[in-house]
Design an enzyme around this catalytic site. Structure first.
Site, PDB file in Angstrom:
ATOM      1  N   SER A  35       0.808  -1.221   0.000  1.00  0.00           N
ATOM      2  CA  SER A  35       0.000   0.000   0.000  1.00  0.00           C
ATOM      3  C   SER A  35       0.842   1.273   0.000  1.00  0.00           C
ATOM      4  O   SER A  35       0.387   2.326  -0.446  1.00  0.00           O
ATOM      5  CB  SER A  35      -0.944   0.012   1.212  1.00  0.00           C
ATOM      6  OG  SER A  35      -0.207  -0.103   2.419  1.00  0.00           O
ATOM      7  N   GLY A  72      -1.860  -4.298   1.086  1.00  0.00           N
ATOM      8  CA  GLY A  72      -1.925  -5.500   1.913  1.00  0.00           C
ATOM      9  C   GLY A  72      -0.948  -6.587   1.521  1.00  0.00           C
ATOM     10  O   GLY A  72      -0.885  -7.633   2.176  1.00  0.00           O
ATOM     11  N   ASN A 101       3.873  -5.332   5.717  1.00  0.00           N
ATOM     12  CA  ASN A 101       2.733  -6.119   6.185  1.00  0.00           C
ATOM     13  C   ASN A 101       3.162  -7.381   6.914  1.00  0.00           C
ATOM     14  O   ASN A 101       2.483  -7.830   7.834  1.00  0.00           O
ATOM     15  CB  ASN A 101       1.807  -6.457   5.010  1.00  0.00           C
ATOM     16  CG  ASN A 101       1.077  -5.225   4.509  1.00  0.00           C
ATOM     17  OD1 ASN A 101       0.389  -4.548   5.253  1.00  0.00           O
ATOM     18  ND2 ASN A 101       1.257  -4.907   3.239  1.00  0.00           N
ATOM     19  N   ASP A 182      -4.983   6.746   9.996  1.00  0.00           N
ATOM     20  CA  ASP A 182      -4.611   5.420  10.510  1.00  0.00           C
ATOM     21  C   ASP A 182      -3.200   5.391  11.074  1.00  0.00           C
ATOM     22  O   ASP A 182      -2.776   4.396  11.648  1.00  0.00           O
ATOM     23  CB  ASP A 182      -4.771   4.347   9.432  1.00  0.00           C
ATOM     24  CG  ASP A 182      -3.877   4.577   8.215  1.00  0.00           C
ATOM     25  OD1 ASP A 182      -3.002   5.479   8.252  1.00  0.00           O
ATOM     26  OD2 ASP A 182      -4.044   3.853   7.223  1.00  0.00           O
ATOM     27  N   HIS A 185      -0.310   5.098   6.880  1.00  0.00           N
ATOM     28  CA  HIS A 185      -0.135   5.446   5.472  1.00  0.00           C
ATOM     29  C   HIS A 185       0.121   6.945   5.305  1.00  0.00           C
ATOM     30  O   HIS A 185      -0.654   7.761   5.813  1.00  0.00           O
ATOM     31  CB  HIS A 185      -1.364   5.027   4.667  1.00  0.00           C
ATOM     32  CG  HIS A 185      -1.582   3.549   4.661  1.00  0.00           C
ATOM     33  ND1 HIS A 185      -2.434   2.921   5.555  1.00  0.00           N
ATOM     34  CD2 HIS A 185      -1.038   2.576   3.896  1.00  0.00           C
ATOM     35  CE1 HIS A 185      -2.415   1.623   5.323  1.00  0.00           C
ATOM     36  NE2 HIS A 185      -1.575   1.382   4.318  1.00  0.00           N
TER      37      HIS A 185
END
Length: 209
Positions: A35, A72, A101, A182, A185
């Site tokens: 991502s 992801g 991840n 979040d 990011h």
């Protein structure tokens, strides 16, 4: 004096020609990431990969950028997808930006390292040069795990002799205001910084024939 001026001018032309020839062969750059490279949560065209594509155009460098990043994605997923990507795009350069991840899920460092090594090997067998992009993860699973995960990139780079952009979020991770809600990011405003962290390590590869 006139002869010296002519010689200097000729040398300048040769130097310019050499620099131009270094970039003369068109290249395909394949980015296999997660991502952080897939423009998660930001407008299309605002991520560092799109900015890289624009920089190449602005500098008249003959290269095509293919962004095969998936939000992801893990190192295992990237390893699984890579053969088909290599076959389809036949890249000259592969940028591997994976691992975040794995780290956020607490997956074994040894498994991530094995996957990265396999991806480097697969890319080289397909005739591509590789740039590895490192990441630091939050100490969710302890500082020791986070440190080992970050050190993994340096170990792979050294052992298999591929260039490494050590920490793609350098200058970003330290500034909470550059992140989305979040806290994972980066905002679009952070992506020029990310490209700035990767470009110095990519540029020498672009120059090779």
């Amino acid at each position: 004096m006139f002869k010296n001026s002519v010689r200097c001018f000729a040398m300048l032309i040769l130097m310019f020609s050499a620099a131009t020839n270094a970039y003369s062969a068109s290249k395909t750059v394949l980015v296999v990431g997660d991502s952080l490279s897939a423009e998660y949560g930001i407008s299309r065209g605002a991520g560092w990969v799109a900015l890289l594509d624009q920089r190449l155009k602005d500098q008249n460098l003959p290269a095509t950028v293919v962004n095969a990043s998936v939000s992801g994605e893990t190192t295992s997923g990237g390893r699984t997808r890579l053969p088909a990507l290599l076959s389809k795009h036949k890249p000259n350069i592969v940028i591997i930006e994976l691992g975040a991840n794995d780290g956020l899920r607490g997956l074994p460092v040894a498994a991530a390292e094995s996957n990265l090594r396999a991806m480097v090997d697969e890319s080289r067998k397909a005739g591509a040069q590789v740039l590895l992009v490192g990441i630091r993860i939050p100490p969710n699973y302890g500082r020791d795990y986070a440190d080992k995960f970050f050190a993994m990139y340096g170990a792979v780079s050294k052992d298999v002799k591929v260039p490494l952009a050590p920490f793609m979020l350098d200058g970003v991770a330290q500034k909470p205001e550059l992140f989305q809600s979040d806290r994972l990011h980066p905002l679009a405003t952070a992506h020029p910084i990310i490209l700035g962290n990767i470009w110095p390590h990519l540029q020498p590869i672009l120059k090779t024939k």
